[in-house]
Design an enzyme around this catalytic site. Structure first.
Site, PDB file in Angstrom:
ATOM      1  N   CYS A   3       0.822  -1.079   0.129  1.00  0.00           N
ATOM      2  CA  CYS A   3      -0.065  -0.159   0.028  1.00  0.00           C
ATOM      3  C   CYS A   3       0.906   1.082  -0.032  1.00  0.00           C
ATOM      4  O   CYS A   3       1.944   1.091  -0.498  1.00  0.00           O
ATOM      5  CB  CYS A   3      -0.847   0.045   1.203  1.00  0.00           C
ATOM      6  SG  CYS A   3      -0.170   0.040   2.810  1.00  0.00           S
ATOM      7  N   ASN A   6       2.388   1.228   4.464  1.00  0.00           N
ATOM      8  CA  ASN A   6       2.666   0.029   5.093  1.00  0.00           C
ATOM      9  C   ASN A   6       2.198   0.143   6.550  1.00  0.00           C
ATOM     10  O   ASN A   6       2.752  -0.404   7.414  1.00  0.00           O
ATOM     11  CB  ASN A   6       4.058  -0.341   4.749  1.00  0.00           C
ATOM     12  CG  ASN A   6       4.333  -1.744   5.088  1.00  0.00           C
ATOM     13  OD1 ASN A   6       5.447  -2.036   5.608  1.00  0.00           O
ATOM     14  ND2 ASN A   6       3.402  -2.617   5.180  1.00  0.00           N
ATOM     15  N   CYS A   8      -1.589   0.910   7.577  1.00  0.00           N
ATOM     16  CA  CYS A   8      -2.901   0.472   7.702  1.00  0.00           C
ATOM     17  C   CYS A   8      -3.284  -0.742   6.884  1.00  0.00           C
ATOM     18  O   CYS A   8      -3.538  -1.687   7.570  1.00  0.00           O
ATOM     19  CB  CYS A   8      -3.830   1.646   7.088  1.00  0.00           C
ATOM     20  SG  CYS A   8      -3.512   3.313   8.001  1.00  0.00           S
ATOM     21  N   ARG A   9      -3.382  -0.765   5.434  1.00  0.00           N
ATOM     22  CA  ARG A   9      -3.737  -1.685   4.710  1.00  0.00           C
ATOM     23  C   ARG A   9      -3.094  -2.919   4.594  1.00  0.00           C
ATOM     24  O   ARG A   9      -3.445  -4.085   4.795  1.00  0.00           O
ATOM     25  CB  ARG A   9      -4.357  -0.999   3.340  1.00  0.00           C
ATOM     26  CG  ARG A   9      -5.380  -0.090   3.479  1.00  0.00           C
ATOM     27  CD  ARG A   9      -5.581   0.775   2.230  1.00  0.00           C
ATOM     28  NE  ARG A   9      -4.602   1.567   1.855  1.00  0.00           N
ATOM     29  CZ  ARG A   9      -4.327   2.210   0.865  1.00  0.00           C
ATOM     30  NH1 ARG A   9      -4.859   2.117  -0.218  1.00  0.00           N
ATOM     31  NH2 ARG A   9      -3.371   3.064   0.647  1.00  0.00           N
ATOM     32  N   SER A  10      -1.826  -2.614   4.037  1.00  0.00           N
ATOM     33  CA  SER A  10      -0.864  -3.848   3.773  1.00  0.00           C
ATOM     34  C   SER A  10      -0.608  -4.791   4.882  1.00  0.00           C
ATOM     35  O   SER A  10      -0.410  -5.893   4.987  1.00  0.00           O
ATOM     36  CB  SER A  10       0.595  -3.578   2.871  1.00  0.00           C
ATOM     37  OG  SER A  10       1.107  -2.653   3.571  1.00  0.00           O
ATOM     38  N   ASP A 118      -7.993   3.991   1.124  1.00  0.00           N
ATOM     39  CA  ASP A 118      -7.076   4.185   2.454  1.00  0.00           C
ATOM     40  C   ASP A 118      -7.960   4.589   3.292  1.00  0.00           C
ATOM     41  O   ASP A 118      -8.664   5.480   3.466  1.00  0.00           O
ATOM     42  CB  ASP A 118      -6.341   5.383   1.703  1.00  0.00           C
ATOM     43  CG  ASP A 118      -5.224   5.644   2.734  1.00  0.00           C
ATOM     44  OD1 ASP A 118      -5.292   5.141   3.858  1.00  0.00           O
ATOM     45  OD2 ASP A 118      -4.255   6.561   2.232  1.00  0.00           O
TER      46      ASP A 118
HETATM   47  P1  4NP Z   1      -1.952   2.843   4.102  1.00  0.00           P
HETATM   48  O1  4NP Z   1      -2.392   4.169   4.812  1.00  0.00           O
HETATM   49  O2  4NP Z   1      -1.259   3.139   2.828  1.00  0.00           O
HETATM   50  O3  4NP Z   1      -2.985   1.740   3.979  1.00  0.00           O
HETATM   51  O4  4NP Z   1      -0.632   2.294   5.172  1.00  0.00           O
HETATM   52  C1  4NP Z   1      -1.710   5.340   4.776  1.00  0.00           C
HETATM   53  C2  4NP Z   1      -0.851   5.534   6.084  1.00  0.00           C
HETATM   54  C3  4NP Z   1      -0.244   6.744   6.137  1.00  0.00           C
HETATM   55  C4  4NP Z   1      -0.336   7.676   5.072  1.00  0.00           C
HETATM   56  C5  4NP Z   1      -1.168   7.500   3.889  1.00  0.00           C
HETATM   57  C6  4NP Z   1      -1.733   6.311   3.872  1.00  0.00           C
HETATM   58  N1  4NP Z   1       0.227   8.834   5.164  1.00  0.00           N
HETATM   59  O5  4NP Z   1       0.276  10.021   4.508  1.00  0.00           O
HETATM   60  O6  4NP Z   1       1.256   8.926   6.308  1.00  0.00           O
END
Ligand code: 4NP
Length: 152
Positions: A3, A6, A8-10, A118
């Site tokens: 994602c 790294n 939240c989702r992955s 997201d």
């Molecule tokens: P992820 O979510 O891609 O599912 O881990 C996010 C986590 C942090 C951020 C964006 C998306 N960020 O902008 O810090």
């Protein structure tokens, strides 16, 4: 499992997929990474940890990392969460064999074009929705692997 951050989702996808591999006794490894490396070394978002635990999956020992170019060779399948992850990874390699490994995770069984949204700026229910999407598709992916291992 890839994602953006790294966190939240992955990490959820990694934890869920590991649980499926255990469930079906499949001898594969799974890892996760972000297209960005701002969260390198951090634990997953506390909301992902909580929702995973609600479902009996412990992801608290995972640490975030950025996707590295040797990951294109180290893994047979590279599942991304959204179209932005897909284009970012495709821009990082020009090799057709690498491109062939990368796909939207929600396309793993049927080509749906769906993205795993997201949840970072969302609430716990958004994380629950992400969990259930990933749980459903990881089950399908694992069952496909079971099928393939029966045939080989
Ligand atoms: P992820 O979510 O891609 O599912 O881990 C996010 C986590 C942090 C951020 C964006 C998306 N960020 O902008 O810090």
């Amino acid at each position: 499992m890839v994602c953006l951050g790294n966190i939240c989702r992955s990490p959820l996808a990694e934890g869920i997929m590991k649980a499926k591999l255990d469930k079906y006794n499949l001898p594969y490894t799974v890892d996760s990474a972000g297209t960005g490396n701002w969260h390198e070394g951090e634990t997953p978002d506390h909301r992902s940890v909580k929702i995973a635990l609600e479902n009996g999956v412990d992801i608290s020992s995972q640490r975030a990392r950025g996707f590295k170019s040797d990951d294109f060779d180290r893994f047979d399948h590279i599942y991304v969460m959204d179209k932005s992850n897909l284009s970012t990874l495709k821009e990082r390699t020009s090799e057709a064999s690498h491109h062939a490994k990368i796909r939207l995770i929600m396309d793993a069984k049927h080509k749906t074009g769906k993205e795993v949204p997201d949840p970072y700026y969302g609430n716990l229910n958004d994380f629950r929705d992400v969990y259930s999407m990933l749980d459903e598709i990881c089950e399908e992916i694992a069952l496909d692997f079971v099928e393939k291992s029966r045939k080989s």
